[in-house]
Design a protein around this motif. Structure first.
Motif, PDB file in Angstrom:
ATOM      1  N   ILE A 114      13.049  14.033  -8.941  1.00  0.00           N
ATOM      2  CA  ILE A 114      12.208  12.922  -8.466  1.00  0.00           C
ATOM      3  C   ILE A 114      13.095  11.768  -8.014  1.00  0.00           C
ATOM      4  CG2 ILE A 114      10.521  11.151  -9.160  1.00  0.00           C
ATOM      5  CD1 ILE A 114       9.183  13.808  -9.035  1.00  0.00           C
ATOM      6  N   GLN A 115      14.075  11.414  -8.837  1.00  0.00           N
ATOM      7  CA  GLN A 115      14.974  10.309  -8.504  1.00  0.00           C
ATOM      8  C   GLN A 115      15.720  10.590  -7.200  1.00  0.00           C
ATOM      9  OE1 GLN A 115      14.957   7.410 -10.117  1.00  0.00           O
ATOM     10  NE2 GLN A 115      13.446   8.233 -11.510  1.00  0.00           N
ATOM     11  N   ASN A 116      16.273  11.787  -7.066  1.00  0.00           N
ATOM     12  CA  ASN A 116      17.016  12.150  -5.852  1.00  0.00           C
ATOM     13  C   ASN A 116      16.113  12.141  -4.629  1.00  0.00           C
ATOM     14  OD1 ASN A 116      19.268  12.526  -7.451  1.00  0.00           O
ATOM     15  ND2 ASN A 116      19.066  14.754  -7.513  1.00  0.00           N
ATOM     16  N   ALA A 117      14.943  12.708  -4.761  1.00  0.00           N
ATOM     17  CA  ALA A 117      14.015  12.784  -3.636  1.00  0.00           C
ATOM     18  C   ALA A 117      13.511  11.396  -3.240  1.00  0.00           C
ATOM     19  CB  ALA A 117      12.842  13.699  -3.983  1.00  0.00           C
ATOM     20  N   SER A 118      13.276  10.519  -4.210  1.00  0.00           N
ATOM     21  CA  SER A 118      12.766   9.182  -3.875  1.00  0.00           C
ATOM     22  C   SER A 118      13.823   8.359  -3.160  1.00  0.00           C
ATOM     23  CB  SER A 118      12.265   8.462  -5.127  1.00  0.00           C
ATOM     24  OG  SER A 118      13.318   8.167  -6.001  1.00  0.00           O
ATOM     25  N   ARG A 119      15.099   8.590  -3.460  1.00  0.00           N
ATOM     26  CA  ARG A 119      16.163   7.886  -2.745  1.00  0.00           C
ATOM     27  C   ARG A 119      16.251   8.362  -1.295  1.00  0.00           C
ATOM     28  NH1 ARG A 119      17.754   8.087  -7.487  1.00  0.00           N
ATOM     29  NH2 ARG A 119      19.673   8.295  -8.566  1.00  0.00           N
ATOM     30  N   ALA A 120      15.995   9.644  -1.071  1.00  0.00           N
ATOM     31  CA  ALA A 120      16.089  10.225   0.262  1.00  0.00           C
ATOM     32  C   ALA A 120      14.839   9.922   1.103  1.00  0.00           C
ATOM     33  CB  ALA A 120      16.271  11.741   0.159  1.00  0.00           C
ATOM     34  N   LYS A 121      13.755   9.537   0.465  1.00  0.00           N
ATOM     35  CA  LYS A 121      12.485   9.300   1.142  1.00  0.00           C
ATOM     36  C   LYS A 121      12.063   7.862   0.883  1.00  0.00           C
ATOM     37  CE  LYS A 121       8.175  11.790   1.778  1.00  0.00           C
ATOM     38  NZ  LYS A 121       7.381  12.912   1.345  1.00  0.00           N
ATOM     39  N   PRO A 122      12.530   6.907   1.686  1.00  0.00           N
ATOM     40  CA  PRO A 122      12.401   5.497   1.372  1.00  0.00           C
ATOM     41  C   PRO A 122      11.001   4.906   1.351  1.00  0.00           C
ATOM     42  CG  PRO A 122      13.333   5.780   3.559  1.00  0.00           C
ATOM     43  CD  PRO A 122      13.237   7.145   2.925  1.00  0.00           C
ATOM     44  N   ARG A 123       9.982   5.401   1.983  1.00  0.00           N
ATOM     45  CA  ARG A 123       8.628   4.891   2.092  1.00  0.00           C
ATOM     46  C   ARG A 123       8.176   3.951   0.980  1.00  0.00           C
ATOM     47  NH1 ARG A 123       4.917   9.604   1.621  1.00  0.00           N
ATOM     48  NH2 ARG A 123       5.827   9.266  -0.367  1.00  0.00           N
ATOM     49  N   GLY A 124       8.964   3.020   0.561  1.00  0.00           N
ATOM     50  CA  GLY A 124       8.551   2.098  -0.474  1.00  0.00           C
ATOM     51  C   GLY A 124       8.745   2.643  -1.873  1.00  0.00           C
ATOM     52  N   CYS A 125       9.342   3.815  -1.999  1.00  0.00           N
ATOM     53  CA  CYS A 125       9.581   4.384  -3.319  1.00  0.00           C
ATOM     54  C   CYS A 125      10.623   3.553  -4.047  1.00  0.00           C
ATOM     55  CB  CYS A 125      10.099   5.828  -3.217  1.00  0.00           C
ATOM     56  SG  CYS A 125       8.872   6.953  -2.566  1.00  0.00           S
ATOM     57  N   GLN A 126      10.391   3.347  -5.314  1.00  0.00           N
ATOM     58  CA  GLN A 126      11.325   2.607  -6.140  1.00  0.00           C
ATOM     59  C   GLN A 126      11.519   3.361  -7.435  1.00  0.00           C
ATOM     60  OE1 GLN A 126      10.316  -1.461  -6.705  1.00  0.00           O
ATOM     61  NE2 GLN A 126       9.674  -1.732  -4.604  1.00  0.00           N
ATOM     62  N   SER A 127      12.664   3.217  -8.009  1.00  0.00           N
ATOM     63  CA  SER A 127      12.972   3.874  -9.268  1.00  0.00           C
ATOM     64  C   SER A 127      13.506   2.884 -10.248  1.00  0.00           C
ATOM     65  CB  SER A 127      14.010   4.975  -9.051  1.00  0.00           C
ATOM     66  OG  SER A 127      13.553   5.883  -8.090  1.00  0.00           O
ATOM     67  N   GLU A 179       0.826  -1.204   0.000  1.00  0.00           N
ATOM     68  CA  GLU A 179       0.000   0.000   0.000  1.00  0.00           C
ATOM     69  C   GLU A 179       0.863   1.257   0.000  1.00  0.00           C
ATOM     70  OE1 GLU A 179      -3.587   2.094   0.023  1.00  0.00           O
ATOM     71  OE2 GLU A 179      -3.151   0.022  -0.419  1.00  0.00           O
ATOM     72  N   SER A 180       0.506   2.206  -0.842  1.00  0.00           N
ATOM     73  CA  SER A 180       1.183   3.498  -1.001  1.00  0.00           C
ATOM     74  C   SER A 180       2.603   3.386  -1.557  1.00  0.00           C
ATOM     75  CB  SER A 180       1.201   4.286   0.314  1.00  0.00           C
ATOM     76  OG  SER A 180      -0.120   4.595   0.690  1.00  0.00           O
ATOM     77  N   SER A 181       2.971   2.213  -2.082  1.00  0.00           N
ATOM     78  CA  SER A 181       4.295   2.106  -2.700  1.00  0.00           C
ATOM     79  C   SER A 181       4.278   2.827  -4.041  1.00  0.00           C
ATOM     80  CB  SER A 181       4.724   0.645  -2.843  1.00  0.00           C
ATOM     81  OG  SER A 181       3.782  -0.096  -3.563  1.00  0.00           O
ATOM     82  N   ARG A 182       5.466   3.256  -4.465  1.00  0.00           N
ATOM     83  CA  ARG A 182       5.619   4.043  -5.702  1.00  0.00           C
ATOM     84  C   ARG A 182       6.645   3.391  -6.600  1.00  0.00           C
ATOM     85  NH1 ARG A 182       4.391   9.235  -3.386  1.00  0.00           N
ATOM     86  NH2 ARG A 182       3.312   8.683  -1.488  1.00  0.00           N
ATOM     87  N   PHE A 183       6.515   3.695  -7.863  1.00  0.00           N
ATOM     88  CA  PHE A 183       7.523   3.300  -8.850  1.00  0.00           C
ATOM     89  C   PHE A 183       7.661   4.461  -9.821  1.00  0.00           C
ATOM     90  CE2 PHE A 183       9.097   1.378 -12.733  1.00  0.00           C
ATOM     91  CZ  PHE A 183      10.143   0.601 -12.255  1.00  0.00           C
ATOM     92  N   HIS A 184       8.860   5.025  -9.898  1.00  0.00           N
ATOM     93  CA  HIS A 184       9.127   6.161 -10.778  1.00  0.00           C
ATOM     94  C   HIS A 184       9.902   5.669 -11.992  1.00  0.00           C
ATOM     95  CE1 HIS A 184       8.041   8.564  -7.306  1.00  0.00           C
ATOM     96  NE2 HIS A 184       8.971   7.952  -6.617  1.00  0.00           N
ATOM     97  N   THR A 185       9.504   6.118 -13.158  1.00  0.00           N
ATOM     98  CA  THR A 185      10.206   5.718 -14.377  1.00  0.00           C
ATOM     99  C   THR A 185       9.954   6.769 -15.456  1.00  0.00           C
ATOM    100  OG1 THR A 185      10.640   3.844 -15.848  1.00  0.00           O
ATOM    101  CG2 THR A 185       8.327   4.288 -15.331  1.00  0.00           C
ATOM    102  N   ILE A 212       6.610  12.025  -5.288  1.00  0.00           N
ATOM    103  CA  ILE A 212       7.008  11.563  -3.954  1.00  0.00           C
ATOM    104  C   ILE A 212       6.109  12.128  -2.862  1.00  0.00           C
ATOM    105  CG2 ILE A 212       9.411  11.262  -4.622  1.00  0.00           C
ATOM    106  CD1 ILE A 212       9.788  13.854  -2.678  1.00  0.00           C
ATOM    107  N   GLY A 213       5.082  12.878  -3.250  1.00  0.00           N
ATOM    108  CA  GLY A 213       4.198  13.508  -2.269  1.00  0.00           C
ATOM    109  C   GLY A 213       3.390  12.505  -1.466  1.00  0.00           C
ATOM    110  N   ASP A 214       2.902  12.971  -0.330  1.00  0.00           N
ATOM    111  CA  ASP A 214       2.053  12.139   0.518  1.00  0.00           C
ATOM    112  C   ASP A 214       0.732  11.859  -0.189  1.00  0.00           C
ATOM    113  OD1 ASP A 214       3.909  12.115   2.596  1.00  0.00           O
ATOM    114  OD2 ASP A 214       3.053  13.888   3.543  1.00  0.00           O
ATOM    115  N   ILE A 215       0.185  10.686   0.083  1.00  0.00           N
ATOM    116  CA  ILE A 215      -1.124  10.308  -0.447  1.00  0.00           C
ATOM    117  C   ILE A 215      -2.151  10.589   0.641  1.00  0.00           C
ATOM    118  CG2 ILE A 215      -2.538   8.437  -1.395  1.00  0.00           C
ATOM    119  CD1 ILE A 215      -0.081   9.153  -3.113  1.00  0.00           C
ATOM    120  N   GLU A 216      -3.212  11.279   0.278  1.00  0.00           N
ATOM    121  CA  GLU A 216      -4.266  11.616   1.226  1.00  0.00           C
ATOM    122  C   GLU A 216      -5.622  11.334   0.601  1.00  0.00           C
ATOM    123  OE1 GLU A 216      -3.947  15.617   2.695  1.00  0.00           O
ATOM    124  OE2 GLU A 216      -1.768  15.502   2.886  1.00  0.00           O
TER     125      GLU A 216
END
Length: 175
Positions: free
Chosen positions: A161-174, A33-39, A71-75
């Motif tokens: 986006i790539q830099n921010a997703s690495r710094a904010k681990p919450r399941g973010c993937q690139s 839940e709330s995981s991300r994938f950036h491409t 990378i924003g919060d989901i609400e």
């Protein structure tokens, strides 16, 4: 089942069948839940988000000034799944890219809240098909130019986006 609903569902399925879907990730790209994938797809920065069991795809870069929306919060706001831009707090609906905002009005000489409102579509969203072998996306090309289009192909914004997703681990993937 209502005949109009069947016709609408059939029309949506026909539209989806006419789209060209491209595989962007494997089946494990959005593990929870709330995981991300950036491409990037065809040069466009996109983010896939799993929220309440559904997968959404939206341009990664915010329509406003090119912030890292992906990378924003989901609400959940007033029944709408939204992503919140970390730069200026703009809320964008995940399903159709409309801006949500808290409206105000004057009552008895004071400004008071008049509830949540939805503006026109500003952020491009894309179709997602979750298949056994992975996630497939069909880029949206049916609408006229949207505000997010001006930022979607910029390399500097994609890097943010790539830099921010690495710094904010919450399941973010690139990719």
């Amino acid at each position: 089942v209502n005949t109009a609903c069947k016709q609408t569902t059939a029309a949506v399925e026909t539209f989806r069948a006419m789209q060209t879907f491209e595989r962007v990730a494997g089946p494990d790209a959005l593990p929870g839940e709330s995981s991300r994938f950036h491409t990037r797809l065809q040069g466009r920065s996109i983010t896939l988000v799993r929220h309440h069991g559904k997968v959404y795809c939206i341009d990664s870069v915010c329509y406003h000034v090119g912030g890292p929306l992906g990378i924003g919060d989901i609400e959940d706001i007033d029944g709408q799944a939204c992503i919140k831009c970390p730069w200026h707090g703009y809320l964008v609906t995940l399903d159709n890219g409309q801006k949500m905002y808290k409206a105000v009005e004057f009552a008895d000489g004071k400004m008071v809240s008049s509830g949540w409102k939805i503006s026109e579509k500003l952020q491009r969203t894309h179709l997602v098909d979750e298949r056994e072998d992975g996630l497939y996306v069909a880029l949206s090309t049916t609408e006229a130019k949207l505000e997010s289009d001006q930022w979607a192909f910029r390399e500097d914004c994609a890097q943010e986006i790539q830099n921010a997703s690495r710094a904010k681990p919450r399941g973010c993937q690139s990719s």
